[in-house]
Scaffold this motif. Structure first.
Motif, PDB file in Angstrom:
ATOM      1  N   ASP A 166     -59.442 -23.194  14.815  1.00 31.94           N
ATOM      2  CA  ASP A 166     -58.979 -21.813  14.570  1.00 31.94           C
ATOM      3  C   ASP A 166     -57.504 -21.652  14.926  1.00 31.94           C
ATOM      4  N   GLU A 167     -57.109 -22.218  16.055  1.00 34.62           N
ATOM      5  CA  GLU A 167     -55.731 -22.026  16.525  1.00 34.62           C
ATOM      6  C   GLU A 167     -54.723 -22.669  15.585  1.00 34.62           C
ATOM      7  N   TRP A 168     -55.033 -23.865  15.083  1.00 39.16           N
ATOM      8  CA  TRP A 168     -54.103 -24.501  14.142  1.00 39.16           C
ATOM      9  C   TRP A 168     -53.997 -23.699  12.868  1.00 39.16           C
TER      10      TRP A 168
ATOM     11  N   ASP B 237     -47.503 -18.656  20.111  1.00 39.64           N
ATOM     12  CA  ASP B 237     -48.643 -18.456  21.020  1.00 39.64           C
ATOM     13  C   ASP B 237     -49.866 -19.246  20.556  1.00 39.64           C
ATOM     14  N   GLU B 238     -50.132 -19.229  19.250  1.00 42.92           N
ATOM     15  CA  GLU B 238     -51.322 -19.937  18.739  1.00 42.92           C
ATOM     16  C   GLU B 238     -51.177 -21.449  18.945  1.00 42.92           C
ATOM     17  N   LEU B 239     -49.946 -21.944  18.763  1.00 40.92           N
ATOM     18  CA  LEU B 239     -49.705 -23.373  18.990  1.00 40.92           C
ATOM     19  C   LEU B 239     -49.926 -23.723  20.466  1.00 40.92           C
ATOM     20  N   ARG B 240     -49.501 -22.834  21.337  1.00 41.13           N
ATOM     21  CA  ARG B 240     -49.720 -23.028  22.782  1.00 41.13           C
ATOM     22  C   ARG B 240     -51.222 -23.000  23.098  1.00 41.13           C
ATOM     23  N   HIS B 241     -51.969 -22.123  22.426  1.00 39.46           N
ATOM     24  CA  HIS B 241     -53.429 -22.095  22.627  1.00 39.46           C
ATOM     25  C   HIS B 241     -54.056 -23.421  22.190  1.00 39.46           C
ATOM     26  N   ALA B 242     -53.584 -23.953  21.051  1.00 41.80           N
ATOM     27  CA  ALA B 242     -54.096 -25.252  20.574  1.00 41.80           C
ATOM     28  C   ALA B 242     -53.833 -26.324  21.636  1.00 41.80           C
TER      29      ALA B 242
ATOM     30  N   GLN C 148     -57.402 -16.299  29.669  1.00 41.94           N
ATOM     31  CA  GLN C 148     -55.958 -16.198  29.363  1.00 41.94           C
ATOM     32  C   GLN C 148     -55.736 -16.076  27.866  1.00 41.94           C
ATOM     33  N   ILE C 149     -56.443 -16.902  27.104  1.00 39.59           N
ATOM     34  CA  ILE C 149     -56.258 -16.847  25.644  1.00 39.59           C
ATOM     35  C   ILE C 149     -56.756 -15.500  25.113  1.00 39.59           C
ATOM     36  N   LEU C 150     -57.892 -15.035  25.643  1.00 43.03           N
ATOM     37  CA  LEU C 150     -58.434 -13.735  25.210  1.00 43.03           C
ATOM     38  C   LEU C 150     -57.408 -12.621  25.422  1.00 43.03           C
TER      39      LEU C 150
ATOM     40  N   ASP D 271     -54.202 -12.852  25.397  1.00 45.28           N
ATOM     41  CA  ASP D 271     -53.166 -12.987  24.360  1.00 45.28           C
ATOM     42  C   ASP D 271     -53.665 -12.447  23.024  1.00 45.28           C
ATOM     43  N   GLU D 272     -54.913 -12.749  22.673  1.00 42.99           N
ATOM     44  CA  GLU D 272     -55.429 -12.316  21.360  1.00 42.99           C
ATOM     45  C   GLU D 272     -55.564 -10.790  21.313  1.00 42.99           C
ATOM     46  N   VAL D 273     -55.950 -10.197  22.436  1.00 42.49           N
ATOM     47  CA  VAL D 273     -56.038  -8.729  22.501  1.00 42.49           C
ATOM     48  C   VAL D 273     -54.643  -8.118  22.313  1.00 42.49           C
TER      49      VAL D 273
END
Ligand code: FE
Ligand code: FE
Ligand code: MG
Length: 161
Positions: free
Chosen positions: A26-28, A59-64, A139-141, A143-145
């Protein structure tokens, strides 16, 4: 992974790795959707939209990166081929076929809503079972919010023009 580090996890570790790999896919896809959207965007408040999409892509790349580090720490392997992103994704990919900022924002809001559900489920799954993955998912949640809120606010402003 370290034996004690594995032993403290009160979950099926192989299942957990599979779940983390789905989020990794999903993140990629989210990264690419944001990154490409920032390249093709057209329309009102384009500069503000591009800045937000570019920030979210990072941010998404950092989540990956966070997910891959945890997958490896658990003894797993992050999905090795981009074709696996499509077969493992929860949230899919919406190609920015219409480059108008309003359309891009709507597509990405949909993606963020899906991401919020994915990470809320991961938080629920790991609570009291795997504190490390729980902290990462929390932490990721957050960011997504924040991402959903940022995009909704931008869309609101554009709709007021
Ligand atoms: Fe993300
Ligand atoms: Fe996001
Ligand atoms: Mg933002």
């Amino acid at each position: 992974m370290g034996k004690e580090g594995i032993k403290i996890i009160k979950l099926d570790v192989n299942e957990l790795i599979k779940t983390l790999n789905k989020a990794f896919a999903d993140e990629w896809l989210a990264y690419y959707q944001y990154w490409l959207g920032a390249q093709v965007a057209k329309g009102p408040m384009k500069e503000a939209v591009i800045a937000e999409l570019t920030q979210h892509a990072a941010d998404e790349l950092r989540h990956a990166q966070m997910l891959s580090a945890r997958i490896i720490q658990l003894g797993g392997t992050p999905l090795l081929s981009p074709k696996d992103w499509y077969t493992n994704t929860n949230c899919g990919y919406s190609a920015p076929e219409n480059p108008l900022v309003k359309k891009l924002l709507e597509q990405n809001i949909e993606g963020e809503r899906c991401a919020i559900d994915v990470y809320q489920k991961l938080v629920d799954l790991t609570k009291d079972k795997d504190i490390i993955t729980y902290n990462m998912a929390s932490q990721i949640l957050s960011d997504e919010v924040e991402h959903e809120d940022d995009l909704e606010n931008l869309l609101e402003d554009i709709n007021l023009i």
